[in-house]
Motif scaffolding. Structure first.
Motif, mmCIF file in Angstrom:
data_model
loop_
_atom_site.group_PDB
_atom_site.id
_atom_site.type_symbol
_atom_site.label_atom_id
_atom_site.label_comp_id
_atom_site.label_asym_id
_atom_site.label_seq_id
_atom_site.Cartn_x
_atom_site.Cartn_y
_atom_site.Cartn_z
ATOM 1 N N VAL A 94 8.107 5.318 1.101
ATOM 2 C CA VAL A 94 7.600 4.898 2.404
ATOM 3 C C VAL A 94 6.751 6.001 3.035
ATOM 4 O O VAL A 94 5.780 5.720 3.749
ATOM 5 C CB VAL A 94 8.783 4.503 3.325
ATOM 6 N N ALA A 95 7.090 7.245 2.762
ATOM 7 C CA ALA A 95 6.356 8.372 3.350
ATOM 8 C C ALA A 95 4.881 8.351 2.967
ATOM 9 O O ALA A 95 4.034 8.810 3.742
ATOM 10 C CB ALA A 95 6.995 9.695 2.932
ATOM 11 N N GLU A 96 4.552 7.812 1.808
ATOM 12 C CA GLU A 96 3.144 7.708 1.404
ATOM 13 C C GLU A 96 2.369 6.869 2.428
ATOM 14 O O GLU A 96 1.292 7.259 2.872
ATOM 15 C CB GLU A 96 3.028 7.082 0.013
ATOM 16 N N GLY A 97 2.916 5.716 2.785
ATOM 17 C CA GLY A 97 2.277 4.866 3.786
ATOM 18 C C GLY A 97 2.265 5.519 5.156
ATOM 19 O O GLY A 97 1.297 5.377 5.913
ATOM 20 N N LEU A 98 3.326 6.242 5.477
ATOM 21 C CA LEU A 98 3.368 6.941 6.759
ATOM 22 C C LEU A 98 2.264 7.983 6.845
ATOM 23 O O LEU A 98 1.649 8.152 7.898
ATOM 24 C CB LEU A 98 4.732 7.604 6.958
ATOM 25 N N ALA A 99 2.000 8.667 5.745
ATOM 26 C CA ALA A 99 0.920 9.659 5.741
ATOM 27 C C ALA A 99 -0.436 8.980 5.925
ATOM 28 O O ALA A 99 -1.299 9.495 6.638
ATOM 29 C CB ALA A 99 0.950 10.473 4.449
ATOM 30 N N GLU A 100 -0.607 7.820 5.308
ATOM 31 C CA GLU A 100 -1.861 7.087 5.464
ATOM 32 C C GLU A 100 -2.108 6.700 6.917
ATOM 33 O O GLU A 100 -3.253 6.611 7.354
ATOM 34 C CB GLU A 100 -1.856 5.828 4.592
ATOM 35 N N ARG A 101 -1.013 6.507 7.671
ATOM 36 C CA ARG A 101 -1.136 6.104 9.074
ATOM 37 C C ARG A 101 -0.972 7.288 10.026
ATOM 38 O O ARG A 101 -0.900 7.091 11.237
ATOM 39 C CB ARG A 101 -0.119 5.006 9.380
ATOM 40 N N GLY A 102 -0.908 8.510 9.492
ATOM 41 C CA GLY A 102 -0.892 9.704 10.328
ATOM 42 C C GLY A 102 0.464 10.206 10.765
ATOM 43 O O GLY A 102 0.547 11.136 11.556
ATOM 44 N N ALA A 103 1.554 9.620 10.268
ATOM 45 C CA ALA A 103 2.887 10.076 10.658
ATOM 46 C C ALA A 103 3.273 11.378 9.957
ATOM 47 O O ALA A 103 4.110 12.123 10.460
ATOM 48 C CB ALA A 103 3.929 8.999 10.366
ATOM 49 N N PHE A 104 2.707 11.624 8.804
ATOM 50 C CA PHE A 104 2.857 12.879 8.067
ATOM 51 C C PHE A 104 1.471 13.322 7.641
ATOM 52 O O PHE A 104 0.596 12.493 7.393
ATOM 53 C CB PHE A 104 3.719 12.715 6.807
ATOM 54 N N GLU A 105 1.295 14.615 7.544
ATOM 55 C CA GLU A 105 0.064 15.147 6.977
ATOM 56 C C GLU A 105 0.145 14.985 5.459
ATOM 57 O O GLU A 105 1.226 15.114 4.882
ATOM 58 C CB GLU A 105 -0.099 16.625 7.335
#
Length: 131
Positions: A51-62
């Motif tokens: 899920v973190a991959e998608g979060l990074a795409e949306r700016g939640a993680f660098e």
């Protein structure tokens, strides 16, 4: 972050990673009397890593924060079925995999938050079925 759900998933990822980064004594103390199955823990963590991959795409993680989570996900994926059986407390005490994951979690937290030492998440009360 553009979704309320993203903030929740980011926080959930950070909580689990904080637990993974801490020492075995603190992890076992956090568990207390809880009986978490190793299989369930591994599945939850693998899901959060994906899920973190998608979060990074949306700016939640660098994007550079994901290296640590990817490494954790790969290591979790290498845990064979026999090592996923039983309680996580037992696996923490006997399976060296968790000792290998600990520095990966610490590196992720250092990269993401500046320090791996974070307060442990509040333990979730065990579900009793009573309302």
């Amino acid at each position: 972050m553009n979704h309320l759900g993203d903030a929740h998933l980011r926080a959930w990822t950070l909580r689990w990673t904080t637990l993974l980064a801490d020492g075995p004594r603190d992890q076992l103390a956090w568990l207390g009397e809880r009986e978490l199955d190793t299989e369930s823990v591994v599945e939850e963590l693998e899901l959060l890593c994906r899920v973190a991959e998608g979060l990074a795409e949306r700016g939640a993680f660098e994007p550079e924060n994901l290296h640590g989570l990817r490494a954790i996900g790969r290591r979790l994926g290498e845990i064979d079925a026999a090592c996923r059986v039983g309680l996580w407390a037992n696996a923490l005490a006997t399976d060296p995999t968790w000792d290998e994951i600990r520095p990966l979690a610490r590196q992720f937290l250092r990269t993401t938050l500046g320090d791996w030492r974070q307060p442990l998440p509040r333990p979730v009360r065990p579900h009793t079925g009573d309302h």
